[in-house]
Design an enzyme around this catalytic site. Structure first.
Site, PDB file in Angstrom:
ATOM      1  CG  ASP A  33      27.098  50.624  34.931  1.00  0.00           C
ATOM      2  OD1 ASP A  33      26.964  49.816  34.682  1.00  0.00           O
ATOM      3  OD2 ASP A  33      27.396  51.255  35.936  1.00  0.00           O
ATOM      4  CG  ASP A  34      23.158  48.588  34.962  1.00  0.00           C
ATOM      5  OD1 ASP A  34      24.158  48.320  35.066  1.00  0.00           O
ATOM      6  OD2 ASP A  34      22.318  48.861  36.307  1.00  0.00           O
ATOM      7  CG  HIS A  40      32.094  46.974  40.181  1.00  0.00           C
ATOM      8  ND1 HIS A  40      31.064  47.729  39.653  1.00  0.00           N
ATOM      9  CD2 HIS A  40      31.821  46.674  41.444  1.00  0.00           C
ATOM     10  CE1 HIS A  40      30.056  47.766  40.625  1.00  0.00           C
ATOM     11  NE2 HIS A  40      30.591  46.980  41.670  1.00  0.00           N
ATOM     12  CG  ASP A  56      27.734  47.239  32.662  1.00  0.00           C
ATOM     13  OD1 ASP A  56      26.824  47.452  32.291  1.00  0.00           O
ATOM     14  OD2 ASP A  56      27.970  47.296  33.513  1.00  0.00           O
ATOM     15  CG  HIS A  57      24.685  44.434  32.634  1.00  0.00           C
ATOM     16  ND1 HIS A  57      23.773  44.934  33.190  1.00  0.00           N
ATOM     17  CD2 HIS A  57      25.736  44.655  33.469  1.00  0.00           C
ATOM     18  CE1 HIS A  57      24.191  45.736  34.168  1.00  0.00           C
ATOM     19  NE2 HIS A  57      25.495  45.544  34.246  1.00  0.00           N
ATOM     20  CB  CYS A  62      28.724  46.235  37.347  1.00  0.00           C
ATOM     21  SG  CYS A  62      27.139  47.278  37.396  1.00  0.00           S
TER      22      CYS A  62
HETATM   23 CA   LIG Z   1      26.299  47.603  35.041  1.00  0.00          CA
END
Ligand SMILES: [Ca+2]
Length: 474
Positions: A36-37, A129, A312-313, A75
């Site tokens: 995540d992130d 999410h 996710d990004h 997200c």
């Molecule tokens: Ca994220």
């Protein structure tokens, strides 16, 4: 039904199941690992100090994609797009509160599709999410999983080790971080890895599996066991290169301050400490991915399991003065992305072929021999997995919302050489960056008449591919 008919039916069932198993080779398993992130802060992505031995090893036995892009650097919108195989224009999920299943009641998500095709499906952690720690609505697909591990906020955190550098963890400014004592499984990512291994060990081996493990780190707050902080002496951390550029050529919606509370205005020492905490979280996440990957090997499943690793990004660590996601610069739109698919010829190589996260769904269908739903908007990456020099896309697209009320709508296209970005179809700004000479996107060439032709071409592409998104009224 009489006894003879029952026996006949039983015999027919036995013969057809025998014919099926004799004619159909065992379908491969799928292991989807997400972080995540996550910026491209992995050793295999040439980060100067990041220590990520497990993901580096995965990249060595798979194909590492150097130009993979999310469709929306936030997200819920990114995950909704990747898991449905549809652009944000179709999902109309552009914020963490937007609900994919209300917008598209008939959506068939990737794990739901594999479940329908006979796969045993399981989720540990954040794949869709999951709205923590605010307690917001979960966006998990209720039809996707045979087993779904409840996701929870891990506060209060385990005990803290006193740190030599204190960073202010303001309410809206700054990056809260903490070194904890105790083992890895004191925190949720360690528990997700353990439960994923447990599920693999106890699963119904008669079915192929689709196991998705979604790690929460390095998402804020930057909390990780102290031993991962110890991997990074503070003086080993360097700040991102930033030319003396006032950024006045870059439109306001793209710049620092366009999303309130995301700017960290602190001393260089505190910035280094924040990057160190982020890298500690990345190494912690890598170790948990390693727990799952080592179990895959130990259980003899590596040869018949497709492994996908993705963020996710991306995330900013001070580039353009930004310390967050949701921008349309390279650091936020790009994701680390690795696929290890047994039997494909590109294993061990890197690819600079453009990839969108939309490609995950059709790629997994193709590799697993599962029919892909007709509506999918991405492409199978199989040709690139066979030959990493091959290109299947001329361009990759990302959208975003920024501003105090998320009132600026951005759309961007990345080609091999260029990035072109528009804010509100150009009314609030246009950007053009030449990656051949400006990989960090500091010199906006949109006003340069020398590049008028390429700008016109890319803007036409944006208008065609990414028309304005209709906001769903809540
Ligand atoms: Ca994220």
């Amino acid at each position: 039904m009489n006894r003879r008919t029952s026996l006949l039916l039983l015999l027919l069932a036995l013969v057809s199941s025998w014919t099926l198993s004799a004619a159909t080779p065992a379908r491969p398993n799928v292991l989807l690992l997400m972080s995540d992130d996550l910026a491209a802060t992995l050793g295999c992505y040439d980060h100067p100090v990041a220590k990520t031995p497990h993901l580096d090893a995965l990249a060595k036995r798979g194909v590492q994609f150097d130009r993979a892009y999310c469709q929306f650097p936030h997200c819920n919108p990114s995950r909704a797009s990747m898991m449905s195989g549809l652009r944000p224009n179709t999902t109309r999920v552009t914020d963490n509160g937007d609900n994919l299943y209300q917008n598209l009641p008939d959506v068939m998500t990737l794990p739901h599709h594999f479940r329908e095709q006979g796969y045993a499906t399981a989720r540990c952690g954040k794949i869709f999410h999951l709205g923590v720690p605010t307690g917001a609505e979960s966006m998990d697909d209720p039809k996707a999983w045979h087993f779904g591990l409840p996701f929870r906020d891990e506060r209060p955190y385990p005990a803290t080790r006193a740190s030599e550098v204190k960073v202010k963890a303001g309410k809206k400014q700054g990056l809260p971080w903490q070194e904890t004592t105790g083992p890895d499984n004191n925190m949720v990512d360690g528990q997700f890895a353990e439960r994923a291994v447990d599920w693999m060990e106890k699963r119904d081996a008669a079915k192929p599996f689709f196991l998705a493990v979604g790690f929460h780190r390095p998402h804020l707050p930057l909390v990780a066991p102290a031993k991962y902080f110890d991997l990074y002496p503070l003086n080993s951390i360097t700040l991102p290169e930033a030319p003396e550029d006032d950024e006045s050529d870059i439109p306001l919606p793209a710049r620092n301050g366009a999303v309130p509370g995301y700017a960290l205005t602190s001393s260089p020492e505190q910035r280094r400490a924040a990057i160190r905490a982020y890298l500690a979280c990345v190494s912690y996440m890598d170790a948990q991915a390693g727990v799952v990957l080592e179990a895959l090997k130990r259980l003899g499943l590596e040869e018949n399991t497709i492994v996908v690793f993705s963020g996710d990004h991306g995330w900013h660590l001070g580039e353009h003065g930004l310390w967050h996601k949701r921008s349309l610069f390279e650091e936020s739109a790009r994701v680390p992305f690795i696929i290890a698919a047994p039997g494909t010829k590109g294993a061990g190589k890197r690819s600079s072929s453009l990839v969108e996260l939309l490609d995950v769904y059709p790629t997994l269908c193709d590799l697993a021999g599962v029919r892909a739903p007709d509506v999918l908007q991405g492409k199978s990456l199989r040709p690139v997995l066979e030959d990493p020099g091959v290109s299947i896309h001329d361009s990759a697209f990302t959208q975003a919302r920024r501003g105090k009320e998320a009132e600026y709508w951005g759309r961007t296209v990345r080609t091999n050489r260029w990035r072109c970005t528009e804010w509100d179809e150009g009314r609030n700004g246009i950007e053009l960056y030449d990656h051949n000479v400006d990989p960090h996107e500091y010199k906006n060439l949109a006003e340069d008449p020398q590049h008028a032709a390429v700008l016109k071409e890319l803007r036409a592409l944006l208008a065609e591919k990414l028309p304005p998104i209709e906001v769903v009224k809540k």
